[in-house]
Design an enzyme around this catalytic site. Structure first.
Site, PDB file in Angstrom:
ATOM      1  N   HIS A  27       0.838  -1.205   0.000  1.00  0.00           N
ATOM      2  CA  HIS A  27       0.000   0.000   0.000  1.00  0.00           C
ATOM      3  C   HIS A  27       0.881   1.266   0.000  1.00  0.00           C
ATOM      4  O   HIS A  27       0.701   2.158  -0.839  1.00  0.00           O
ATOM      5  CB  HIS A  27      -0.914  -0.020   1.234  1.00  0.00           C
ATOM      6  N   GLU A  28       1.813   1.326   0.932  1.00  0.00           N
ATOM      7  CA  GLU A  28       2.638   2.541   1.040  1.00  0.00           C
ATOM      8  C   GLU A  28       3.557   2.694  -0.175  1.00  0.00           C
ATOM      9  O   GLU A  28       3.866   3.813  -0.576  1.00  0.00           O
ATOM     10  CB  GLU A  28       3.438   2.534   2.346  1.00  0.00           C
TER      11      GLU A  28
HETATM   12 ZN    ZN Z   1      -3.193   5.162   1.867  1.00  0.00          ZN
END
Ligand code: ZN
Length: 490
Positions: A255-256
């Site tokens: 995600h990051e």
């Molecule tokens: Zn996010």
């Protein structure tokens, strides 16, 4: 020097100072000794004071008046500088600094209250943050809707009314899907194995690399909350490790990395200019979510993750790749938004949106928030909140003053749904590549069609350009129905 040159030179220093402020925030969450919290609050307020003075500098208005943009890029730069200037001059410097100071120390108070499950220890600070944010909203709104004024900071052009209408269209289909999935079969059991921190972090780094994260322009550290920070050539990410639940670390990293690759993928010509940042939080979240979900949780890619984990952790008690995919995509009502599956996630956001809009509009008092939260959670999820860390103390946003931010998470999911549809058409053999752990065609397409533009276009414009049509929630809902319908045999 022309007015445009003067303006851009001045702006470049402002952007550099904003990056320094961002790096102080990164440090606060990763490296800073606990005893420095109060001093850091003052440091943050001081740099916010400098930034505010620059953003309200009267010379900006003169330069903006005189500058003549030669092309669309310069016009977009001027549009963003004007927007930031007009917003900044409405907010008194003392208020901007008070917000920086209070939200910096509030994060420590929130973390302590969450660790000790003491809501009462956090509410006075939260009330202080909300009072300041309401003051800011009044200053920004100039008679308009208070919540819209804050939302506009994260998603230029979006309104609470549009968000509410979109959520209204999404909810019935999400609820129908959730009920069908939960009725079809019990969720597969969670992993029952120990996954050591060192091995998790080694695989996390390899996952980041597999998604194109450039470690020469970034780094991975541990933090309580995973986040991405910075832009240009220094974009850092964080994760956390739970030794019984490796997906927490792995999917946080993917995600990051999505957020970070957006910043790293912006055209180098825009470095330290207003165009050198992601255009909105919604578009930002579209990148993190398509990396995490549509790519990272796809059956094709989870097959590759499964083989990698067998190599690295030995047999961890999962029958095969199909069972593994079902575990990665298990659907279960849970308390924690950040751990929610794709079916439940947006229902958490809809609840946050209604509650925080009521707080900012003055329709809900902070003293009544916990009861309102718990009632609403029971109504929406059919489960009673068992402790504050599973309820209103779970998210960092209130302490940071991030009101108006939550709806951009769902907007990001909606944009990710649109982009995924277009990506599948553009890259026909995508699953074969993902099954080999190769994301380069997908991430390359996203860099070319979304990331490189930075702030060049409006949020809706960049998604429309990439997809060839105006964004809507339909592709996301169709994708969820198809994916979970197949996984649960609906
Ligand atoms: Zn996010």
């Amino acid at each position: 020097m022309s007015a445009l040159d003067d303006l851009m030179a001045f702006q470049r220093q402002t952007e550099a100072l904003a990056q320094i402020a961002g790096r102080l925030s990164w440090d606060q969450e990763t490296m800073m000794p606990r005893g420095a919290a109060e001093q850091r609050g003052e440091e943050m307020a001081a740099i916010e004071g400098v930034l505010h003075a620059r953003r309200t500098d009267p010379r900006l208005a003169d330069w903006l008046e005189e500058a003549t943009p030669a092309d669309g890029v310069a016009a977009a730069q001027l549009r963003l500088i004007r927007r930031a200037h007009e917003r900044a001059v409405r907010v008194p410097s003392g208020l901007a600094q008070a917000l920086a100071r209070v939200t910096s120390t509030a994060q420590g108070i929130w973390a302590e209250a969450r660790a000790t499950e003491k809501v009462a220890n956090f509410l006075p600070t939260l009330a202080e943050v909300i009072a300041l944010k309401r003051e800011e909203a009044f200053a920004l709104a100039e008679g308009g809707d208070l919540y819209d004024a804050l939302l506009d900071d994260y998603e230029p052009g979006a309104t609470a009314a549009d968000m509410a209408a979109m959520f209204g269209r999404m909810r019935p289909r999400l609820v129908r899907l959730r009920e069908a999935v939960l009725a079809a079969a019990p969720p597969p059991p969670k992993l029952d194995h120990h996954f050591g921190e060192g091995a998790q972090l080694r695989f996390a780094r390899d996952l980041a690399t597999a998604f194109g994260y450039d470690f020469t322009r970034g780094r991975l550290d541990l933090a309580v909350h995973p986040f991405s920070s910075g832009s240009g050539n220094d974009v850092r990410i964080t994760t956390r490790v739970v030794e019984t639940d490796p997906f927490n670390c792995f999917y946080s990293v993917i995600h990051e990395v999505g957020h970070a690759c957006y910043e790293l993928g912006i055209d180098r010509d825009y470095l330290l200019t207003p165009l050198g940042n992601g255009v909105s939080m919604g578009v930002h979240e579209s990148q993190s979510r398509i990396y995490e979900n549509q790519l990272g949780r796809s059956p094709a890619f989870t097959g590759w993750i499964h083989r990698q984990m067998l190599d690295r952790f030995g047999d961890f008690g999962v029958a095969g790749p199909e069972e593994f995919t079902r575990i990665v995509n298990r659907v279960e009502p849970g308390f924690i938004r950040t751990e929610a599956d794709e079916v439940h996630y947006n229902l958490h956001i809809m609840m946050r949106f209604d509650l925080e809009r009521a707080l900012i509009r003055g329709e809900l008092a902070v003293a009544d928030l916990e009861a309102a939260w718990n009632d609403r959670f029971l109504a929406d999820f059919g489960v009673a909140v068992d402790r504050p860390a599973h309820g209103l103390l779970q998210d960092v946003h209130g302490s940071c003053g991030l009101f108006g931010y939550f709806p951009t998470y769902t907007l990001g999911n909606v944009y990710a749904g649109c982009l995924h549809l277009a990506l599948r058409e553009a890259v026909p053999g995508l699953d074969e590549q993902l099954a080999r752990g190769d994301t380069s065609a997908a991430t390359g397409w996203l860099r070319e069609n979304v990331q490189r533009h930075g702030g060049r276009y409006l949020p809706q414009e960049v998604i429309t350009l990439a997809c060839g049509e105006t964004p809507s929630e339909e592709p996301l809902l169709d994708y969820l129905d198809a994916k979970f319908g197949a996984l649960y045999g609906l």
